[in-house]
Scaffold this active site. Structure first.
Site, PDB file in Angstrom:
ATOM      1  N   ASP A 135       0.986  -0.847   0.175  1.00  0.00           N
ATOM      2  CA  ASP A 135      -0.317  -0.077   0.673  1.00  0.00           C
ATOM      3  C   ASP A 135       1.356   1.409   0.171  1.00  0.00           C
ATOM      4  O   ASP A 135       1.838   1.405   1.119  1.00  0.00           O
ATOM      5  CB  ASP A 135      -0.707   0.283   1.362  1.00  0.00           C
ATOM      6  CG  ASP A 135      -1.871  -1.080   1.428  1.00  0.00           C
ATOM      7  OD1 ASP A 135      -2.407  -1.252   0.538  1.00  0.00           O
ATOM      8  OD2 ASP A 135      -2.895  -1.303   2.414  1.00  0.00           O
ATOM      9  N   HIS A 191       4.818  -7.904  -0.005  1.00  0.00           N
ATOM     10  CA  HIS A 191       4.172  -8.123  -0.212  1.00  0.00           C
ATOM     11  C   HIS A 191       5.255  -8.734  -1.281  1.00  0.00           C
ATOM     12  O   HIS A 191       6.279  -7.533  -2.087  1.00  0.00           O
ATOM     13  CB  HIS A 191       3.057  -8.189  -0.668  1.00  0.00           C
ATOM     14  CG  HIS A 191       2.072  -8.288   0.567  1.00  0.00           C
ATOM     15  ND1 HIS A 191       1.385  -8.926   1.049  1.00  0.00           N
ATOM     16  CD2 HIS A 191       1.941  -7.621   1.728  1.00  0.00           C
ATOM     17  CE1 HIS A 191       0.714  -9.189   2.049  1.00  0.00           C
ATOM     18  NE2 HIS A 191       0.880  -8.127   2.839  1.00  0.00           N
ATOM     19  N   SER A 228       8.230   4.093   5.432  1.00  0.00           N
ATOM     20  CA  SER A 228       9.647   3.683   4.109  1.00  0.00           C
ATOM     21  C   SER A 228       8.954   3.558   2.935  1.00  0.00           C
ATOM     22  O   SER A 228       8.346   3.330   2.072  1.00  0.00           O
ATOM     23  CB  SER A 228      10.594   2.704   5.110  1.00  0.00           C
ATOM     24  OG  SER A 228      11.775   2.495   4.720  1.00  0.00           O
TER      25      SER A 228
END
Length: 356
Positions: free
Chosen positions: A165, A224, A315
């Site tokens: 995201d 992911h 980050s």
């Protein structure tokens, strides 16, 4: 501000205060005389594009990121000379301290205000009851329900998806990334991967395509796998804890991505047999980079499977794809060349592997 977060659990009056709120908090005025000028004279956020609608929205920047950049870029000439010693040390020390504070059980009291400040959707969480989290950091790297982030075009074996995201930029070559986005003079693939310029790895990724996934503090902070592949080796690189906000990335003569602490995972792409470099980069107030499935060398991993997570702080992940592995979706390329970041979710289409 970091010390304040240890005893005051309203994050909107601490490190997650936004520029528009600085005029409302007396202790900030006392600590930082002239904060009004800082907020008005310097940029306090970034425009991003919502992928689904094309709408452009302005995201206000947390005040800690703004002050961190002010220390680095807007000080006196003497401060500029010294910042690699004094400011870098300050940011590193406070990043580690903030992670420690948010690991304490008392920090769980900050979760409610964090949810409110960022209007987080608790319904998509695997554990939606915020009282069940033992500390703030547990909530920060919260898990989602298994069906919360479906992989787009999952039936297409050539598909490649978003790793996080995030606010995303993509470039078919590193040269284009340097032209439109990364302005630091020393940025290069060998520097990013911490390998010699004449090494086989540097040659392997010469001319690679690049996807930059920037996570803001409010984002789901697990990352992911963008490909179907096999988990390989990991290389850890020590470094600083500078902010990864676009203004820092766009700053000439300042190389955030190659200066910051990072951990590099190599994945072997099933469809092409080529390696993809997956670079998790720490940043201002990040506590750590943790690999989960990404720590299982030799394991098969599917698109959308979790590789790891960031403990406290916003980050970035950079994925490097060798030539022939990815052709990015055109809407993402167009936005990135403007340049402006695109808001995407884990599993959203990033592109496809070209067919022969």
């Amino acid at each position: 501000m970091v010390a304040h977060s240890e005893t005051n659990h309203d994050v909107s009056h601490g490190i997650h205060m936004h520029g528009k709120n600085v005029f409302e908090v007396p202790w900030i005025h006392k600590m930082i005389p002239g904060i009004e000028k800082l907020a008005s004279n310097y940029h306090i956020g970034n425009f991003v594009v919502v992928r689904e609608s094309g709408e452009r929205i302005f995201e206000s920047m947390p005040i800690y990121a703004r002050i961190g950049m002010h220390l680095l870029f807007y000080g006196s000439a003497r401060e500029t000379v010294l910042h690699y010693k004094s400011v870098a040390h300050l940011l590193q020390a406070q990043s580690i301290k903030q992670g420690s504070i948010y690991n304490s059980p008392d920090s769980a009291k900050s979760i409610a205000s964090f949810v409110q400040v960022y209007s987080l959707d608790l319904d998509e969480l695997l554990e939606p009851d915020i009282t069940k989290y033992g500390c703030f950091n547990e909530f920060f790297f919260r898990k989602l329900k298994p069906d919360a982030r479906p992989v787009e075009n999952a039936a297409n074996p050539s598909g490649i998806c978003s790793a996080a995201d995030c606010r995303l930029t993509v470039y078919p070559t590193v040269d284009l990334a340097r032209k439109f986005w990364i302005k630091g003079d020393e940025f290069s693939i060998p520097n990013l991967l911490q390998v010699p310029v004449d090494s086989s790895t540097a040659i392997e990724f010469d001319g690679a395509s690049m996807a930059i996934f920037r996570l803001a503090p409010a984002d789901y902070h697990r990352f992911h796998c963008p490909i179907d592949g096999v988990v390989g080796d990991t290389t850890n690189v020590p470094g600083q804890y500078y902010t990864v906000n676009p203004q820092a990335v766009n700053e000439p003569k300042f190389d955030v991505f190659t200066a910051n602490v990072r951990s590099i995972l190599y994945l072997t792409h099933t469809a092409t047999g080529k390696r993809v470099a997956f670079v998790a980069i720490g940043a201002l107030l990040v506590g750590s980079i943790v690999w989960t499935k990404g720590a299982e060398n030799g394991a098969e991993v599917k698109r959308g499977e979790e590789l790891g997570y960031f403990a406290y702080g916003g980050s970035t992940v950079i994925a490097l794809f060798p030539k022939g592995v990815v052709e990015f979706d055109q809407d993402l390329v167009k936005n990135s060349e403007e340049p402006i970041e695109t808001l995407v979710k884990v599993g959203s289409s990033l592109g496809t592997t070209p067919t022969a």
